[in-house]
Design a protein around this motif. Sequence first.
Motif, PDB file in Angstrom:
ATOM      1  N   LYS A 246      14.809  11.815 -17.262  1.00  0.00           N
ATOM      2  CA  LYS A 246      15.083  12.895 -16.308  1.00  0.00           C
ATOM      3  C   LYS A 246      13.779  13.276 -15.617  1.00  0.00           C
ATOM      4  O   LYS A 246      13.318  14.418 -15.683  1.00  0.00           O
ATOM      5  N   LEU A 247      13.209  12.297 -14.927  1.00  0.00           N
ATOM      6  CA  LEU A 247      11.930  12.508 -14.257  1.00  0.00           C
ATOM      7  C   LEU A 247      12.042  13.625 -13.224  1.00  0.00           C
ATOM      8  O   LEU A 247      12.953  13.644 -12.402  1.00  0.00           O
ATOM      9  N   GLY A 248      11.094  14.563 -13.275  1.00  0.00           N
ATOM     10  CA  GLY A 248      11.052  15.644 -12.303  1.00  0.00           C
ATOM     11  C   GLY A 248       9.840  15.531 -11.403  1.00  0.00           C
ATOM     12  O   GLY A 248       8.885  14.802 -11.691  1.00  0.00           O
ATOM     13  N   VAL A 249       9.879  16.263 -10.296  1.00  0.00           N
ATOM     14  CA  VAL A 249       8.772  16.292  -9.347  1.00  0.00           C
ATOM     15  C   VAL A 249       8.416  17.743  -9.061  1.00  0.00           C
ATOM     16  O   VAL A 249       9.300  18.583  -8.845  1.00  0.00           O
ATOM     17  N   TYR A 250       7.111  18.033  -9.079  1.00  0.00           N
ATOM     18  CA  TYR A 250       6.612  19.340  -8.666  1.00  0.00           C
ATOM     19  C   TYR A 250       5.778  19.134  -7.410  1.00  0.00           C
ATOM     20  O   TYR A 250       4.860  18.311  -7.394  1.00  0.00           O
ATOM     21  N   GLY A 251       6.092  19.854  -6.342  1.00  0.00           N
ATOM     22  CA  GLY A 251       5.350  19.734  -5.104  1.00  0.00           C
ATOM     23  C   GLY A 251       4.945  21.093  -4.583  1.00  0.00           C
ATOM     24  O   GLY A 251       5.755  22.018  -4.520  1.00  0.00           O
TER      25      GLY A 251
ATOM     26  N   PHE B  86       7.693  13.045 -24.390  1.00  0.00           N
ATOM     27  CA  PHE B  86       7.735  14.291 -23.651  1.00  0.00           C
ATOM     28  C   PHE B  86       8.379  14.110 -22.277  1.00  0.00           C
ATOM     29  O   PHE B  86       8.123  13.120 -21.591  1.00  0.00           O
ATOM     30  N   PRO B  87       9.223  15.064 -21.861  1.00  0.00           N
ATOM     31  CA  PRO B  87       9.748  15.030 -20.493  1.00  0.00           C
ATOM     32  C   PRO B  87       8.594  14.923 -19.502  1.00  0.00           C
ATOM     33  O   PRO B  87       7.516  15.483 -19.730  1.00  0.00           O
ATOM     34  N   THR B  88       8.822  14.229 -18.410  1.00  0.00           N
ATOM     35  CA  THR B  88       7.731  13.855 -17.515  1.00  0.00           C
ATOM     36  C   THR B  88       7.920  14.446 -16.124  1.00  0.00           C
ATOM     37  O   THR B  88       9.024  14.480 -15.590  1.00  0.00           O
ATOM     38  N   VAL B  89       6.799  14.910 -15.557  1.00  0.00           N
ATOM     39  CA  VAL B  89       6.788  15.521 -14.232  1.00  0.00           C
ATOM     40  C   VAL B  89       5.710  14.864 -13.380  1.00  0.00           C
ATOM     41  O   VAL B  89       4.567  14.676 -13.828  1.00  0.00           O
ATOM     42  N   LEU B  90       6.060  14.528 -12.152  1.00  0.00           N
ATOM     43  CA  LEU B  90       5.126  13.997 -11.159  1.00  0.00           C
ATOM     44  C   LEU B  90       4.689  15.138 -10.260  1.00  0.00           C
ATOM     45  O   LEU B  90       5.526  15.833  -9.683  1.00  0.00           O
ATOM     46  N   ASP B  91       3.371  15.354 -10.135  1.00  0.00           N
ATOM     47  CA  ASP B  91       2.829  16.435  -9.313  1.00  0.00           C
ATOM     48  C   ASP B  91       2.315  15.858  -7.997  1.00  0.00           C
ATOM     49  O   ASP B  91       1.457  14.978  -7.983  1.00  0.00           O
TER      50      ASP B  91
ATOM     51  N   ARG C 124       9.978  -4.449  -9.868  1.00  0.00           N
ATOM     52  CA  ARG C 124      10.664  -4.330  -8.581  1.00  0.00           C
ATOM     53  C   ARG C 124      12.056  -3.718  -8.697  1.00  0.00           C
ATOM     54  O   ARG C 124      12.615  -3.253  -7.707  1.00  0.00           O
ATOM     55  N   SER C 125      12.618  -3.715  -9.894  1.00  0.00           N
ATOM     56  CA  SER C 125      13.967  -3.158 -10.053  1.00  0.00           C
ATOM     57  C   SER C 125      13.959  -1.646 -10.272  1.00  0.00           C
ATOM     58  O   SER C 125      15.021  -1.018 -10.278  1.00  0.00           O
ATOM     59  N   VAL C 126      12.789  -1.048 -10.436  1.00  0.00           N
ATOM     60  CA  VAL C 126      12.697   0.385 -10.691  1.00  0.00           C
ATOM     61  C   VAL C 126      12.872   1.146  -9.381  1.00  0.00           C
ATOM     62  O   VAL C 126      12.260   0.804  -8.364  1.00  0.00           O
ATOM     63  N   ASP C 127      13.720   2.178  -9.391  1.00  0.00           N
ATOM     64  CA  ASP C 127      13.917   2.967  -8.170  1.00  0.00           C
ATOM     65  C   ASP C 127      13.157   4.284  -8.264  1.00  0.00           C
ATOM     66  O   ASP C 127      12.613   4.634  -9.305  1.00  0.00           O
ATOM     67  N   ALA C 128      13.133   5.001  -7.148  1.00  0.00           N
ATOM     68  CA  ALA C 128      12.339   6.229  -7.065  1.00  0.00           C
ATOM     69  C   ALA C 128      13.174   7.491  -7.233  1.00  0.00           C
ATOM     70  O   ALA C 128      12.692   8.588  -6.944  1.00  0.00           O
ATOM     71  N   SER C 129      14.411   7.371  -7.696  1.00  0.00           N
ATOM     72  CA  SER C 129      15.251   8.549  -7.856  1.00  0.00           C
ATOM     73  C   SER C 129      14.674   9.488  -8.915  1.00  0.00           C
ATOM     74  O   SER C 129      14.063   9.050  -9.888  1.00  0.00           O
ATOM     75  N   VAL C 130      14.867  10.773  -8.701  1.00  0.00           N
ATOM     76  CA  VAL C 130      14.376  11.783  -9.644  1.00  0.00           C
ATOM     77  C   VAL C 130      15.519  12.722 -10.001  1.00  0.00           C
ATOM     78  O   VAL C 130      16.506  12.839  -9.267  1.00  0.00           O
ATOM     79  N   ALA C 131      15.373  13.398 -11.132  1.00  0.00           N
ATOM     80  CA  ALA C 131      16.437  14.277 -11.625  1.00  0.00           C
ATOM     81  C   ALA C 131      16.393  15.659 -10.983  1.00  0.00           C
ATOM     82  O   ALA C 131      17.419  16.298 -10.811  1.00  0.00           O
ATOM     83  N   TYR C 132      15.198  16.115 -10.643  1.00  0.00           N
ATOM     84  CA  TYR C 132      15.070  17.451 -10.061  1.00  0.00           C
ATOM     85  C   TYR C 132      13.741  17.571  -9.331  1.00  0.00           C
ATOM     86  O   TYR C 132      12.824  16.774  -9.538  1.00  0.00           O
ATOM     87  N   VAL C 133      13.664  18.589  -8.475  1.00  0.00           N
ATOM     88  CA  VAL C 133      12.442  18.891  -7.737  1.00  0.00           C
ATOM     89  C   VAL C 133      12.175  20.386  -7.836  1.00  0.00           C
ATOM     90  O   VAL C 133      13.074  21.205  -7.629  1.00  0.00           O
ATOM     91  N   ALA C 134      10.949  20.741  -8.162  1.00  0.00           N
ATOM     92  CA  ALA C 134      10.500  22.139  -8.127  1.00  0.00           C
ATOM     93  C   ALA C 134       9.411  22.240  -7.072  1.00  0.00           C
ATOM     94  O   ALA C 134       8.506  21.400  -7.034  1.00  0.00           O
ATOM     95  N   MET C 135       9.499  23.249  -6.195  1.00  0.00           N
ATOM     96  CA  MET C 135       8.570  23.341  -5.079  1.00  0.00           C
ATOM     97  C   MET C 135       8.014  24.748  -4.940  1.00  0.00           C
ATOM     98  O   MET C 135       8.676  25.720  -5.267  1.00  0.00           O
TER      99      MET C 135
END
Length: 204
Positions: free
Chosen positions: A124-129, A51-56, A158-169
């Motif tokens: 395509k990790l997304g972020v909801y804030g 499933f596509p994943t979102v960080l809240d 350590r090689s994983v970065d924090a870039s995200v595909a989109y942000v919803a706010m």
Amino acid sequence: MDGVTAARRPAPAYDPKASFEISVSEVDLRPNAAGRMLKARIYQPKGPGPFPTVLDLHGGGWNRKDRLAEEPMDRALAASGLLVVAVDLTLGGEAPYPACVQDANWSARWLKANARRWNGDVSKLGVYGSSSGGQVAELLAMKPGDPVFSAIPLEGARSVDASVAYVAMRSPPSNTFARYENAVNRKNETMIAANKAYFAPWQT
């Protein structure tokens, strides 16, 4: 292998009309500077996935609330077919800016490395804030590799970065100084105190 680059079947196309049963669980993340154990609450759709994943990232004027703040929204998103992971952020009274932005940056990297445990796809990790969480999400998205924001190492990945595909706010205070001036003009002592607790020293 950190769980990000492993070969997996592609995620199915997202269907906003879908309805999934969900399971809810929690895991410990890491203790923050004040010694409080930050936790993640995971809303996992029941189905084949991934499933596509979102960080809240929760709101609360940088000084209140936790991973439960957006539970109704998180449940609704998960029921539609998204793996939703809501995380605690350090509050202003525990440590000032940029502590909670560092938490968000670390959490994005942690989620990329671990989402497959809950059948999540982070390609395509997304972020909801929400509210102040939206402002934190903006900083995470605009400066994922900032050495200050990414200062907390992620052991084993350590090689994983924090870039995200989109942000919803929702209602992000993008101009934080204007928000402070608004609080002063309205004589909102609670918001004035929240700003001064979070932005300490005030020059930040």
